[in-house]
Design a protein around this motif. Structure first.
Motif, PDB file in Angstrom:
ATOM      1  N   GLY A 112       9.597  -6.810  42.410  1.00  0.00           N
ATOM      2  CA  GLY A 112      10.371  -6.140  43.467  1.00  0.00           C
ATOM      3  C   GLY A 112      10.294  -4.631  43.375  1.00  0.00           C
ATOM      4  N   THR A 113      11.460  -3.998  43.443  1.00  0.00           N
ATOM      5  CA  THR A 113      11.531  -2.544  43.411  1.00  0.00           C
ATOM      6  C   THR A 113      10.991  -1.982  42.098  1.00  0.00           C
ATOM      7  OG1 THR A 113      13.285  -2.360  45.031  1.00  0.00           O
ATOM      8  CG2 THR A 113      13.222  -0.662  43.344  1.00  0.00           C
ATOM      9  N   ALA A 114      11.242  -2.677  40.995  1.00  0.00           N
ATOM     10  CA  ALA A 114      10.741  -2.204  39.700  1.00  0.00           C
ATOM     11  C   ALA A 114       9.209  -2.192  39.697  1.00  0.00           C
ATOM     12  CB  ALA A 114      11.279  -3.094  38.578  1.00  0.00           C
ATOM     13  N   ILE A 161       8.881  -3.109  33.439  1.00  0.00           N
ATOM     14  CA  ILE A 161       9.954  -2.340  34.060  1.00  0.00           C
ATOM     15  C   ILE A 161      10.961  -3.316  34.642  1.00  0.00           C
ATOM     16  CG2 ILE A 161      10.459  -0.517  35.745  1.00  0.00           C
ATOM     17  CD1 ILE A 161       7.336  -0.009  35.711  1.00  0.00           C
ATOM     18  N   SER A 207      17.554  -5.018  35.083  1.00  0.00           N
ATOM     19  CA  SER A 207      18.418  -5.954  34.342  1.00  0.00           C
ATOM     20  C   SER A 207      17.876  -6.270  32.953  1.00  0.00           C
ATOM     21  CB  SER A 207      18.543  -7.259  35.126  1.00  0.00           C
ATOM     22  OG  SER A 207      17.273  -7.895  35.231  1.00  0.00           O
ATOM     23  N   GLY A 208      16.555  -6.246  32.827  1.00  0.00           N
ATOM     24  CA  GLY A 208      15.943  -6.663  31.569  1.00  0.00           C
ATOM     25  C   GLY A 208      15.955  -8.172  31.378  1.00  0.00           C
ATOM     26  N   GLN A 222      13.861   4.965  37.152  1.00  0.00           N
ATOM     27  CA  GLN A 222      12.604   4.397  36.639  1.00  0.00           C
ATOM     28  C   GLN A 222      11.476   5.390  36.893  1.00  0.00           C
ATOM     29  OE1 GLN A 222      12.712   0.821  38.991  1.00  0.00           O
ATOM     30  NE2 GLN A 222      13.787  -0.375  37.419  1.00  0.00           N
ATOM     31  N   LYS A 236      13.579  -2.262  51.103  1.00  0.00           N
ATOM     32  CA  LYS A 236      15.000  -1.916  51.201  1.00  0.00           C
ATOM     33  C   LYS A 236      15.544  -2.299  52.565  1.00  0.00           C
ATOM     34  CE  LYS A 236      15.815  -1.271  48.083  1.00  0.00           C
ATOM     35  NZ  LYS A 236      15.519  -1.177  46.662  1.00  0.00           N
ATOM     36  N   GLU A 255      15.714  -6.234  52.997  1.00  0.00           N
ATOM     37  CA  GLU A 255      16.662  -7.000  52.173  1.00  0.00           C
ATOM     38  C   GLU A 255      18.116  -6.798  52.566  1.00  0.00           C
ATOM     39  OE1 GLU A 255      16.614  -4.467  47.961  1.00  0.00           O
ATOM     40  OE2 GLU A 255      16.986  -6.602  47.842  1.00  0.00           O
TER      41      GLU A 255
HETATM   42  O1  M6R Z   1      16.277  -6.427  37.242  1.00  0.00           O
HETATM   43  P1  M6R Z   1      14.879  -6.181  37.733  1.00  0.00           P
HETATM   44  O2  M6R Z   1      14.568  -4.739  37.866  1.00  0.00           O
HETATM   45  O3  M6R Z   1      13.838  -6.870  36.872  1.00  0.00           O
HETATM   46  O4  M6R Z   1      14.804  -6.828  39.162  1.00  0.00           O
HETATM   47  C1  M6R Z   1      13.604  -6.836  39.885  1.00  0.00           C
HETATM   48  C2  M6R Z   1      13.824  -7.189  41.343  1.00  0.00           C
HETATM   49  O5  M6R Z   1      14.452  -8.441  41.455  1.00  0.00           O
HETATM   50  C3  M6R Z   1      14.656  -6.145  42.068  1.00  0.00           C
HETATM   51  O6  M6R Z   1      14.112  -4.868  41.966  1.00  0.00           O
HETATM   52  C4  M6R Z   1      14.785  -6.501  43.565  1.00  0.00           C
HETATM   53  O7  M6R Z   1      13.541  -6.399  44.187  1.00  0.00           O
HETATM   54  C5  M6R Z   1      15.832  -5.607  44.244  1.00  0.00           C
HETATM   55  N1  M6R Z   1      16.804  -6.406  44.936  1.00  0.00           N
HETATM   56  C6  M6R Z   1      15.224  -4.669  45.250  1.00  0.00           C
HETATM   57  O8  M6R Z   1      16.182  -3.827  45.829  1.00  0.00           O
END
Ligand code: M6R
Length: 365
Positions: free
Chosen positions: A56-58, A101, A104-105, A162, A241, A244
């Motif tokens: 996703g965003t990461a 990246i 939440s990890g 990030q 963004k 979602e």
């Molecule tokens: O906790 P994470 O960074 O690993 O999560 C990754 C994606 O699930 C997260 O970035 C998701 O795409 C977001 N809802 C985007 O805004």
């Protein structure tokens, strides 16, 4: 606690100048003008390449990171979304390093990709917000993003933090590899130091325009985002963004790919959001914008003062940000993208902090 804000997402957007400054102070020594982004466990100097994975965003932050590591540190980067990375059986060498990246990890696919790299003998770095997370625990080095708790499902401050960390790591790697000298390092530090203040100014200045533009966007069924260079991942992040939280269909494309397909969609009903700071890609992106204009497409042009002065194309709206150095532009240009999505969703009355079907942390495949 949302403070004075209607939603956590809004609060987290406005927290960015403060948290990014925390993040930077962990990697940059502003007193001595040095970038101290190094971890004994990961040898960027000796590495023959870098593998990056995330979701996703990461993942999109990682994609900006790829441009930086390749440009500033001349380190070739292999990057993929974790759900593909983990199953691709890609050949890896222990001389490469790997970065994962995750806000939440705990993201299941990212963790599985990490374990794949570990099994192949790579040293693992974790760019995480939650330092007590599984991904952090299983890594050789933790690069915290220091964003503080992110509650809104849509990632905002975690994304820019990030980016700030990846920029520091890429510059630190460039330094370790002998590609950035002391004078250049000082210049980079100066630009990074200015970033929080510029972010505050931009957030305050563009807010009314973003709010009024969101009324237009809320009437649309589809929106296209275009960008080149590091603005390409930003285009995808803008689209992610928007979809979602507002449920409007949006796509982010590399500007140069327009004529290879998406141009067929252009009409007055689908706004095209063009992200183009006045950088070395600007002229090329403007020529793509011209193709949109020639087909009756309506353009929302996100640029800087130099870019606004250089383009005479008619637009539906032009969002003018201050001229900033290339190294901080992705963080600054994230702000209008976030605010546009946020206000559009608020205007449409969706559940901004808890969009349908989504979870903050995706711990299953
Ligand atoms: O906790 P994470 O960074 O690993 O999560 C990754 C994606 O699930 C997260 O970035 C998701 O795409 C977001 N809802 C985007 O805004």
């Amino acid at each position: 606690d949302k403070g004075n804000h209607r939603h956590f997402m809004e609060k987290e957007i406005y927290e960015q100048p403060e948290v990014i400054s925390h993040a930077l102070s962990h990697y940059v020594d502003f007193a001595s003008n040095t970038i101290s982004a190094n971890a004994a466990a990961i040898d960027f100097k000796a590495a023959t390449g870098l593998a990056i994975s995330a979701c996703g965003t990461a993942y999109l932050a990682g994609l900006v990171g790829k441009y930086w590591f390749e440009l500033y540190a001349r380190l070739p980067v292999e990057i993929d979304v974790a759900s593909e990375f983990r199953y691709r059986e890609m050949p890896l060498s222990p001389t490469q390093a790997a970065l994962f990246i995750s806000q939440s990890g705990e993201t299941a696919d990212t963790l599985a990709s990490l374990r794949y790299c570990k099994d192949n003998g790579l040293k693992i770095g974790a760019v995480v917000n939650v330092r007590e997370s599984t991904i952090a625990r299983e890594s050789d080095a933790i690069f915290p993003i220091m964003a503080g708790p992110e509650i809104g499902v849509a990632s905002t401050k975690a994304f820019t933090c990030q980016l700030a960390v990846l920029a520091s790591l890429a510059l630190g790697a460039g330094k370790a590899r002998g590609l950035i000298d002391t004078a250049q390092e000082k210049e980079f530090v100066r630009h990074l130091a200015e970033m929080p203040r510029i972010m505050s100014r931009v957030l305050n200045e563009i807010q009314p325009q973003m709010e009024s533009l969101s009324r237009e966007l809320s009437k649309c069924r589809d929106v296209l985002y275009l960008g080149r260079g590091t603005s390409f991942p930003l285009a995808m992040e803008g689209a992610l963004k928007l979809k979602e939280i507002s449920y409007i269909h949006a796509e982010g494309y590399a500007a140069g790919e327009l004529k290879h397909g998406p141009i067929a969609l252009i009409d007055e009903n689908m706004p095209v959001i063009v992200i183009a700071p006045y950088d070395r890609f600007f002229e090329k992106t403007v020529s793509n914008m011209q193709e949109v204009a020639a087909r009756g497409g309506r353009i929302i042009f996100i640029t800087d003062e130099a870019g606004a002065a250089a383009s005479k194309l008619p637009t539906m709206a032009t969002i003018v940000l201050p001229n900033v150095d290339e190294i901080i532009a992705p963080m600054i240009f994230s702000l209008p993208i976030q605010l546009l999505a946020y206000h559009t969703a608020v205007f449409m009355g969706t559940d901004v902090d808890q969009p349908r079907n989504l979870a903050k942390s995706v711990t299953v495949e």
